[in-house]
Design an enzyme around this catalytic site. Structure first.
Site, PDB file in Angstrom:
ATOM      1  N   ASP A   1      21.865   9.729 -32.164  1.00  0.00           N
ATOM      2  CA  ASP A   1      22.626  10.911 -31.749  1.00  0.00           C
ATOM      3  C   ASP A   1      22.587  11.030 -30.217  1.00  0.00           C
ATOM      4  OD1 ASP A   1      24.016  13.290 -32.173  1.00  0.00           O
ATOM      5  OD2 ASP A   1      22.190  14.505 -32.342  1.00  0.00           O
TER       6      ASP A   1
ATOM      7  N   HIS B   1      26.270  23.305 -29.022  1.00  0.00           N
ATOM      8  CA  HIS B   1      24.941  23.027 -29.574  1.00  0.00           C
ATOM      9  C   HIS B   1      24.049  24.272 -29.532  1.00  0.00           C
ATOM     10  CE1 HIS B   1      26.209  18.837 -28.544  1.00  0.00           C
ATOM     11  NE2 HIS B   1      25.708  18.649 -29.749  1.00  0.00           N
TER      12      HIS B   1
HETATM   13  P1  13P Z   1      23.810  22.195 -33.878  1.00  0.00           P
HETATM   14  O1  13P Z   1      22.947  22.573 -32.708  1.00  0.00           O
HETATM   15  O2  13P Z   1      24.942  23.165 -34.043  1.00  0.00           O
HETATM   16  O3  13P Z   1      23.037  22.014 -35.128  1.00  0.00           O
HETATM   17  O4  13P Z   1      24.491  20.775 -33.527  1.00  0.00           O
HETATM   18  C1  13P Z   1      23.779  19.588 -33.732  1.00  0.00           C
HETATM   19  C2  13P Z   1      24.453  18.416 -33.113  1.00  0.00           C
HETATM   20  O5  13P Z   1      25.588  18.425 -32.710  1.00  0.00           O
HETATM   21  C3  13P Z   1      23.650  17.173 -33.033  1.00  0.00           C
HETATM   22  O6  13P Z   1      24.331  16.174 -32.345  1.00  0.00           O
HETATM   23  O1  G3H Z   2      22.657  17.740 -30.242  1.00  0.00           O
HETATM   24  C1  G3H Z   2      21.458  17.567 -30.152  1.00  0.00           C
HETATM   25  C2  G3H Z   2      20.563  17.674 -31.334  1.00  0.00           C
HETATM   26  O2  G3H Z   2      20.439  19.003 -31.753  1.00  0.00           O
HETATM   27  C3  G3H Z   2      19.243  17.034 -31.021  1.00  0.00           C
HETATM   28  O3  G3H Z   2      18.438  17.855 -30.253  1.00  0.00           O
HETATM   29  O4  G3H Z   2      17.803  16.407 -28.349  1.00  0.00           O
HETATM   30  O5  G3H Z   2      16.436  18.431 -28.950  1.00  0.00           O
HETATM   31  O6  G3H Z   2      16.403  16.399 -30.412  1.00  0.00           O
HETATM   32  P1  G3H Z   2      17.196  17.227 -29.426  1.00  0.00           P
HETATM   33 ZN    ZN Z   3      25.598  16.902 -30.790  1.00  0.00          ZN
END
Ligand code: 13P
Ligand code: G3H
Ligand code: ZN
Length: 309
Positions: free
Chosen positions: A82, A180
């Protein structure tokens, strides 16, 4: 069954008018809660790992947890990076067994985003791995990158065909108003479905990804506030909007914050009501159960991907 890519899942999701849940994983209880729900609801899964998760839990531990989940459930699971922010990070995940990576060049000028994304696509495709790119910028916080609401920009439909064609990406994350974290909208929630519709026309049968798609259930927020937390004003994307997006070109819906809220509200409640408890299993067990129930709810009532395997 080995880890799979997202190619087959997205094809079926696009045709079926539903979306696959992409849930962020950071530890064993989260992996177990998500995969147990998906097994019971017969849903394919994308488990995604951020750079922060990799730093926290370690690549090998996460890999082995996901392999264990596949052994236990026999589900088709894609393991996805991600918000990859560099070629090196994407390469490390590809070399380390992930089946899908995101290269997030959305903060870069168009030509630089294309150059970086194409570099990742070339390497990934040579290794049988699929790639998600991003055009447009969401507001919110990802790892150390904090994008303010003023710096967020919607995806320009005029750019998507050229981006996809020149990079060769397998899916595209777009910005239509989601963000986010747990504080997504100050006033009324609003998504630009007109932009999504236009992108769907420009990229027929191409899988679109929605980030920042937690709905921030108010029962969690109330529980957190009741048991010593402070999240006044937390607000997410209404579920009917997510269902609508899933029925359109959106094939992957990213959810992390809702899992955090489920887990944290459960732990806070348990510890407040059981002050004598000090065995972590006593509060992590119910937290895992809370993850399972929110994921089941998403699969059945929001994504619509239950009974698709
Ligand atoms: P949320 O913060 O809305 O759960 O989004 C998660 C996300 O986009 C991870 O890439
Ligand atoms: O979009 C980001 C995800 O919520 C992951 O969050 O980078 O704090 O693990 P993080
Ligand atoms: Zn994201």
């Amino acid at each position: 069954m080995p880890l799979v890519t997202t190619t087959e899942m997205f094809k079926k999701a696009y045709e079926g008018g539903y979306a696959i849940g992409a849930f962020n994983v950071n530890n064993m209880e989260i992996v177990q809660g998500i995969t147990e729900a998906a097994k019971e609801e017969k849903a394919p899964l994308i488990l995604q790992v951020s750079a922060g998760a990799r730093k926290y839990a370690n690549h090998t531990y996460l890999m082995k947890l996901v392999e264990a989940a596949i052994e236990e459930t026999n589900l088709p699971i894609a393991l996805h990076l991600d918000h990859g922010d560099s070629f090196e990070l994407c390469k490390s995940c590809i070399d380390g067994g992930f089946t899908s990576v995101m290269i997030d060049g959305s903060h870069l000028p168009f030509e630089e985003n294309i150059k970086l994304t194409k570099q990742v696509v070339d390497y990934a495709h040579d290794h049988g791995v699929v790639v998600e790119g991003e055009l447009g910028r969401l507001a919110g916080i990802e790892d150390d990158v904090n994008v303010s609401a003023e710096d967020a920009t919607y995806t320009d439909p005029d750019e998507v065909e050229e981006f996809v064609q020149r990079t060769g990406v397998d899916s595209l994350a777009i910005a239509i108003g989601t963000s986010h974290g747990a504080f997504k909208f100050k006033g009324e929630a609003k998504l630009r479905f007109d932009i999504l519709e236009e992108i769907g026309k420009r990229l027929p049968e191409f899988p679109i990804v929605l980030h920042g798609a937690s709905s921030v259930p108010q029962e969690y927020v109330e529980m957190i506030n009741k048991y010593g937390g402070q999240m006044p004003g937390a607000k997410g994307v209404p579920e009917d909007m997510l269902r609508k997006a899933a029925s359109m070109a959106v094939c992957k819906i990213n959810i992390d914050s809702d899992l955090r809220l489920a887990m944290t509200s459960s732990v806070r409640k348990f510890i407040a009501e059981n002050p004598e408890a000090f065995d972590p299993r006593q509060y992590l067990g119910p937290a895992r159960e809370a993850i399972k129930e929110i994921v089941r709810h998403k699969i059945v009532n929001v994504l619509g991907c239950n009974n698709t395997i």
